[in-house]
Scaffold this active site. Sequence first.
Site, PDB file in Angstrom:
ATOM      1  N   TYR A  55     -12.497   0.432  -6.843  1.00  0.00           N
ATOM      2  CA  TYR A  55     -12.777   1.442  -5.816  1.00  0.00           C
ATOM      3  C   TYR A  55     -13.795   2.461  -6.336  1.00  0.00           C
ATOM      4  O   TYR A  55     -14.769   2.789  -5.653  1.00  0.00           O
ATOM      5  CB  TYR A  55     -11.449   2.119  -5.432  1.00  0.00           C
ATOM      6  CG  TYR A  55     -11.595   3.399  -4.675  1.00  0.00           C
ATOM      7  CD1 TYR A  55     -12.025   3.406  -3.352  1.00  0.00           C
ATOM      8  CD2 TYR A  55     -11.308   4.626  -5.281  1.00  0.00           C
ATOM      9  CE1 TYR A  55     -12.156   4.593  -2.656  1.00  0.00           C
ATOM     10  CE2 TYR A  55     -11.433   5.812  -4.594  1.00  0.00           C
ATOM     11  CZ  TYR A  55     -11.857   5.799  -3.281  1.00  0.00           C
ATOM     12  OH  TYR A  55     -11.993   6.974  -2.602  1.00  0.00           O
ATOM     13  N   GLU A  92     -12.783   9.674  -8.430  1.00  0.00           N
ATOM     14  CA  GLU A  92     -12.588   8.372  -9.080  1.00  0.00           C
ATOM     15  C   GLU A  92     -13.900   7.843  -9.664  1.00  0.00           C
ATOM     16  O   GLU A  92     -13.895   6.948 -10.494  1.00  0.00           O
ATOM     17  CB  GLU A  92     -12.034   7.349  -8.084  1.00  0.00           C
ATOM     18  CG  GLU A  92     -10.546   7.413  -7.898  1.00  0.00           C
ATOM     19  CD  GLU A  92      -9.768   7.091  -9.163  1.00  0.00           C
ATOM     20  OE1 GLU A  92      -9.966   6.015  -9.735  1.00  0.00           O
ATOM     21  OE2 GLU A  92      -8.961   7.935  -9.584  1.00  0.00           O
ATOM     22  N   LYS A 133     -17.664   3.253  -5.044  1.00  0.00           N
ATOM     23  CA  LYS A 133     -18.098   4.581  -4.605  1.00  0.00           C
ATOM     24  C   LYS A 133     -19.330   5.059  -5.392  1.00  0.00           C
ATOM     25  O   LYS A 133     -20.174   5.763  -4.855  1.00  0.00           O
ATOM     26  CB  LYS A 133     -16.941   5.572  -4.745  1.00  0.00           C
ATOM     27  CG  LYS A 133     -15.874   5.403  -3.662  1.00  0.00           C
ATOM     28  CD  LYS A 133     -16.414   5.856  -2.303  1.00  0.00           C
ATOM     29  CE  LYS A 133     -15.371   5.854  -1.218  1.00  0.00           C
ATOM     30  NZ  LYS A 133     -15.853   6.405   0.052  1.00  0.00           N
ATOM     31  N   THR A 159     -16.085  10.511  -4.553  1.00  0.00           N
ATOM     32  CA  THR A 159     -14.728  10.810  -5.026  1.00  0.00           C
ATOM     33  C   THR A 159     -14.674  11.058  -6.529  1.00  0.00           C
ATOM     34  O   THR A 159     -15.518  10.541  -7.280  1.00  0.00           O
ATOM     35  CB  THR A 159     -13.791   9.617  -4.708  1.00  0.00           C
ATOM     36  OG1 THR A 159     -12.662   9.651  -5.590  1.00  0.00           O
ATOM     37  CG2 THR A 159     -14.465   8.285  -4.917  1.00  0.00           C
TER      38      THR A 159
HETATM   39  N1  GDD Z   1       0.237   6.062  -4.873  1.00  0.00           N
HETATM   40  C1  GDD Z   1       1.155   6.321  -5.819  1.00  0.00           C
HETATM   41  N2  GDD Z   1       2.431   5.831  -5.671  1.00  0.00           N
HETATM   42  N3  GDD Z   1       0.783   7.041  -6.894  1.00  0.00           N
HETATM   43  C2  GDD Z   1       1.733   7.322  -7.830  1.00  0.00           C
HETATM   44  C3  GDD Z   1       3.059   6.880  -7.726  1.00  0.00           C
HETATM   45  C4  GDD Z   1       3.431   6.093  -6.591  1.00  0.00           C
HETATM   46  O1  GDD Z   1       4.572   5.664  -6.425  1.00  0.00           O
HETATM   47  N4  GDD Z   1       3.749   7.334  -8.794  1.00  0.00           N
HETATM   48  C5  GDD Z   1       2.907   8.037  -9.543  1.00  0.00           C
HETATM   49  N5  GDD Z   1       1.673   8.040  -8.983  1.00  0.00           N
HETATM   50  C6  GDD Z   1       0.460   8.683  -9.521  1.00  0.00           C
HETATM   51  C7  GDD Z   1      -0.740   7.754  -9.663  1.00  0.00           C
HETATM   52  O2  GDD Z   1      -0.627   6.988 -10.858  1.00  0.00           O
HETATM   53  C8  GDD Z   1      -1.887   8.760  -9.724  1.00  0.00           C
HETATM   54  O3  GDD Z   1      -2.031   9.205 -11.054  1.00  0.00           O
HETATM   55  C9  GDD Z   1      -1.373   9.931  -8.877  1.00  0.00           C
HETATM   56  O4  GDD Z   1       0.020   9.683  -8.633  1.00  0.00           O
HETATM   57  C10 GDD Z   1      -2.084  10.073  -7.537  1.00  0.00           C
HETATM   58  O5  GDD Z   1      -2.127   8.809  -6.890  1.00  0.00           O
HETATM   59  P1  GDD Z   1      -2.595   8.660  -5.355  1.00  0.00           P
HETATM   60  O6  GDD Z   1      -1.905   9.660  -4.512  1.00  0.00           O
HETATM   61  O7  GDD Z   1      -2.449   7.223  -4.994  1.00  0.00           O
HETATM   62  O8  GDD Z   1      -4.116   9.136  -5.357  1.00  0.00           O
HETATM   63  P2  GDD Z   1      -5.352   8.812  -6.329  1.00  0.00           P
HETATM   64  O9  GDD Z   1      -5.552  10.015  -7.192  1.00  0.00           O
HETATM   65  O10 GDD Z   1      -5.202   7.511  -7.019  1.00  0.00           O
HETATM   66  O11 GDD Z   1      -6.559   8.660  -5.298  1.00  0.00           O
HETATM   67  C11 GDD Z   1      -6.735   9.531  -4.195  1.00  0.00           C
HETATM   68  O12 GDD Z   1      -7.628  10.567  -4.502  1.00  0.00           O
HETATM   69  C12 GDD Z   1      -8.957  10.127  -4.811  1.00  0.00           C
HETATM   70  C13 GDD Z   1      -9.784  11.365  -5.137  1.00  0.00           C
HETATM   71  O13 GDD Z   1      -9.986  12.160  -4.014  1.00  0.00           O
HETATM   72  C14 GDD Z   1      -7.239   8.680  -3.036  1.00  0.00           C
HETATM   73  O14 GDD Z   1      -7.282   9.482  -1.872  1.00  0.00           O
HETATM   74  C15 GDD Z   1      -8.620   8.159  -3.313  1.00  0.00           C
HETATM   75  O15 GDD Z   1      -9.121   7.476  -2.157  1.00  0.00           O
HETATM   76  C16 GDD Z   1      -9.520   9.357  -3.639  1.00  0.00           C
HETATM   77  O16 GDD Z   1     -10.814   8.927  -3.939  1.00  0.00           O
END
Ligand code: GDD
Length: 335
Positions: A153, A131, A157, A129
């Site tokens: 996380y 991340e 990974k 990922t």
């Molecule tokens: N979840 C969430 N909830 N995120 C929020 C919110 C909220 O209410 N408000 C703002 N965000 C912002 C987070 O701070 C982050 O910057 C962005 O939205 C995306 O968050 P997520 O959708 O939770 O995904 P992620 O980028 O942290 O992680 C996902 O993508 C990675 C890369 O493929 C996940 O799927 C991981 O498992 C994956 O590795």
Amino acid sequence: MAQKKALITGVNGQDGSYLAELLLHKGYEVHGLVRRVGLEAPERRLERVVALRDQIKLHAASLENYAALYQAIAKIRPDECYHLAAASFVSYEFDDEFSTLTTNINGTHYLLASLKDLAPHCRFYFAGTSEMFGAAEASPQDESTRFRPRSIYGISKVAGFELTRNYRERYGMHASSGILFNHESPRRGFEFVTRKITSTVARILAGQSTELRLGNLEPLRDWGDARQYVEAMWRMLQQEHADDYVIATGRLHSVKQFVEIAFASVGLDWQQYVVVDQNYYRPAEKIPLCGNPAKAKRVLGWEATTDFAILVREMVAEDCRLLGLELPIIESTVS
Ligand code: GDD
């Protein structure tokens, strides 16, 4: 030629369910690993593979249980193994650090060790990922960018990635990692920001909700279409040599842009509904996570083609459909 057998861990996840469909379509015998609790309450826990229940074989084994994984692999003897299962939600404050590390690192290790003993010819895919790049030093990131994970996380990974590489180099296994940037779809889990937004937009339209509480709206993400990303996984395992690949669009959009398009697609003004809530706040990256997918294009012939705004609108439309709503036809002004 004998029918190929594929094993997918995390088959009930967004990616696992799309990958199962892709492999069935390609003529594979598809096996899925699920936690026992998933089998016990199939109507709720296996919702993404309900339609495939007759076509795939499910095995109960949790990633923490080496004996159960070993037995499942002894029974299946897969030709290809796609290791997608993991604790995958990114959080900096409420991490269950010990369980995330145990599940993600040991699960990968147990699988690789079992495959080495029981099915050394098996081709292995590890779900890496963006991340892993974490607080990256440069953008965009490619396969040579240094990992600097900033979440537990991400650390788990990186360990899985290194285990995969180690089994490839030490034992000659065909073991590859995809470094996938964010990828979304109508099957995305509700805890991730995209689905949280699209499902709440649908609920607002249906009169079931009046607001959308979000954290930071500024972060930029490289968002692609999960259905195209599982195709990239499959292509990696069809190469003569195992290797690691960044899978991304190379394009950035902010959370705010996602919100704007989602609300506008049903004729609503996002500013009337979105409430910023510190409970969901995570700091934005100083250097954005944006992938350079040039190697995937060159070697795998793979490219992300779904338009961002179309993906957002599709997710909203699907969430509206799930609530029995007809979507109004809106002339788009945002893209
Ligand atoms: N979840 C969430 N909830 N995120 C929020 C919110 C909220 O209410 N408000 C703002 N965000 C912002 C987070 O701070 C982050 O910057 C962005 O939205 C995306 O968050 P997520 O959708 O939770 O995904 P992620 O980028 O942290 O992680 C996902 O993508 C990675 C890369 O493929 C996940 O799927 C991981 O498992 C994956 O590795």
